[in-house]
Design a protein around this motif. Structure first.
Motif, PDB file in Angstrom:
ATOM      1  N   ALA A  73      -1.092   7.172  -3.667  1.00 10.97           N
ATOM      2  CA  ALA A  73      -1.172   7.337  -5.479  1.00 10.97           C
ATOM      3  C   ALA A  73      -0.604   8.642  -5.884  1.00 10.97           C
ATOM      4  N   LEU A 115       5.703   3.279  -6.746  1.00 13.48           N
ATOM      5  CA  LEU A 115       5.145   1.838  -6.674  1.00 13.48           C
ATOM      6  C   LEU A 115       6.280   1.008  -7.093  1.00 13.48           C
ATOM      7  N   THR A 122      -4.942   6.174  -2.929  1.00  9.82           N
ATOM      8  CA  THR A 122      -3.994   4.973  -2.461  1.00  9.82           C
ATOM      9  C   THR A 122      -3.739   3.705  -3.713  1.00  9.82           C
ATOM     10  N   ILE A 123      -2.853   3.311  -3.843  1.00 12.71           N
ATOM     11  CA  ILE A 123      -2.395   2.257  -4.770  1.00 12.71           C
ATOM     12  C   ILE A 123      -2.290   0.975  -3.611  1.00 12.71           C
ATOM     13  N   ASP A 136      -8.267   7.055  -6.509  1.00 14.63           N
ATOM     14  CA  ASP A 136      -8.118   8.356  -6.240  1.00 14.63           C
ATOM     15  C   ASP A 136      -9.438   9.426  -5.701  1.00 14.63           C
ATOM     16  N   TYR A 191      -3.835  -5.090  -8.793  1.00 13.33           N
ATOM     17  CA  TYR A 191      -3.337  -3.905  -8.341  1.00 13.33           C
ATOM     18  C   TYR A 191      -4.738  -3.159  -8.577  1.00 13.33           C
ATOM     19  N   GLU A 192      -4.777  -2.010  -7.559  1.00 14.40           N
ATOM     20  CA  GLU A 192      -6.072  -1.290  -7.635  1.00 14.40           C
ATOM     21  C   GLU A 192      -5.409   0.171  -7.395  1.00 14.40           C
ATOM     22  N   ILE A 193      -6.108   1.120  -8.134  1.00 12.72           N
ATOM     23  CA  ILE A 193      -5.634   2.640  -7.791  1.00 12.72           C
ATOM     24  C   ILE A 193      -6.785   3.557  -7.743  1.00 12.72           C
ATOM     25  N   ARG A 209       0.833  -1.218  -0.032  1.00 13.01           N
ATOM     26  CA  ARG A 209       0.108   0.040   0.179  1.00 13.01           C
ATOM     27  C   ARG A 209       0.909   1.214  -0.123  1.00 13.01           C
TER      28      ARG A 209
END
Length: 283
Positions: A80, A180, A87-88, A109, A105-107, A77
């Protein structure tokens, strides 16, 4: 008649108790100093200190323990953006025996969420290409959301999905200096097939910071070695480790910039499925 040279005896009067302000002031000052010292030392906890021989041995074992526990589940974590918005999150499986990992992955904002599949090794990162547009879709027009099997959000889903893809379905690139990329490289760097040299480690300046509990288990929190041999004692490592008394590594954080950290959690050890060969296999 003889006269006594002494003064006549006077009747005894009991002494009155007198309140001495200095005594009260001294007591109050002592209490204030005690409270201040407790506050500065973390409510009575020991302040950070150079690691002892036992603590250095615990840190030295952490790399081997991470290697032995592999393949293991990992969660990464980090913010972002530099502003801290969004968060990423990467939920994946890492196999330190082959120096590879794959994850979902999940981005996010606040206004949108991007999801997908990625893999990484010692050379760089590979991102799975999005599903092809449905037959008959208009060029340039947004397509409908892909069917459920293509939605990857967990480590287990990432492993299963990656196993179905061929090498040509991945887009590879070398590592950059992006936060990242730095966090993903950290995942691979924390393990080794042998312990570190505890004596050399202790001389490189790591610190015991505090004890902390995560998920009901106790861990020592350690600042890593100083950034370089020429660093001064005031130069602290960007890395912080959570290690239990057996040397098992639970968490690592990396200070990306002041106030911004990437957190790597090893949340499960010895997952049943390892990292599939794609995107490194031929074909």
């Amino acid at each position: 008649m003889r006269f006594s040279p002494h003064k006549p005896h006077l009747p005894h009067k009991p002494h009155k108790k007198i309140w001495v302000p200095a005594v009260a002031a001294t007591t109050a000052l002592a209490g204030t100093l005690t409270a201040l010292l407790l506050l500065l030392s973390g409510s009575g906890e020991a302040p950070p200190h150079p690691v002892s021989a036992d603590e250095a041995q615990r840190m030295a074992l952490a790399r081997l323990r991470a290697y032995e526990a592999s393949p293991s589940e990992v969660t990464v974590r980090l913010p972002a953006a530099e502003t801290g918005d969004g968060t990423i999150t990467v939920r994946g499986v890492v196999d330190h025996h082959v120096h590879r990992a794959v994850g979902a992955y999940e981005i996010a904002d606040g206004t949108r969420t991007l999801q997908g599949l990625l893999a990484w090794d010692s050379e760089g990162i590979a991102v799975a290409r999005p599903p092809a547009a449905a037959p008959g879709a208009e060029p340039g027009r947004a397509t409908a959301r892909p069917p459920a099997p293509d939605i990857v959000t967990t480590a287990a889903q990432a492993v299963r999905r990656a196993a179905t893809l061929k090498r040509g379905e991945w887009t590879r690139r070398p590592y950059s200096t992006a936060p990242l990329d730095r966090a993903l490289r950290l995942v691979l760097s924390v393990a080794a097939d042998r312990p570190a040299d505890a004596q050399l480690l202790a001389r490189s300046g790591p610190l015991w910071l505090r004890d902390e509990r995560l998920d009901g288990h106790g861990y020592g929190v350690f600042a890593g070695p100083r950034p370089s041999a020429s660093a001064t004692p005031a130069d602290t490592s960007a890395l912080t480790y959570w290690i239990d008394t057996d040397g098992n590594l639970r968490r690592v954080t990396d200070r990306m910039s002041p106030g911004r950290y990437a957190t790597v959690d090893f949340v499960a050890a010895r997952v049943r499925t390892g990292v599939p060969g794609a995107p490194w296999m031929k074909g």
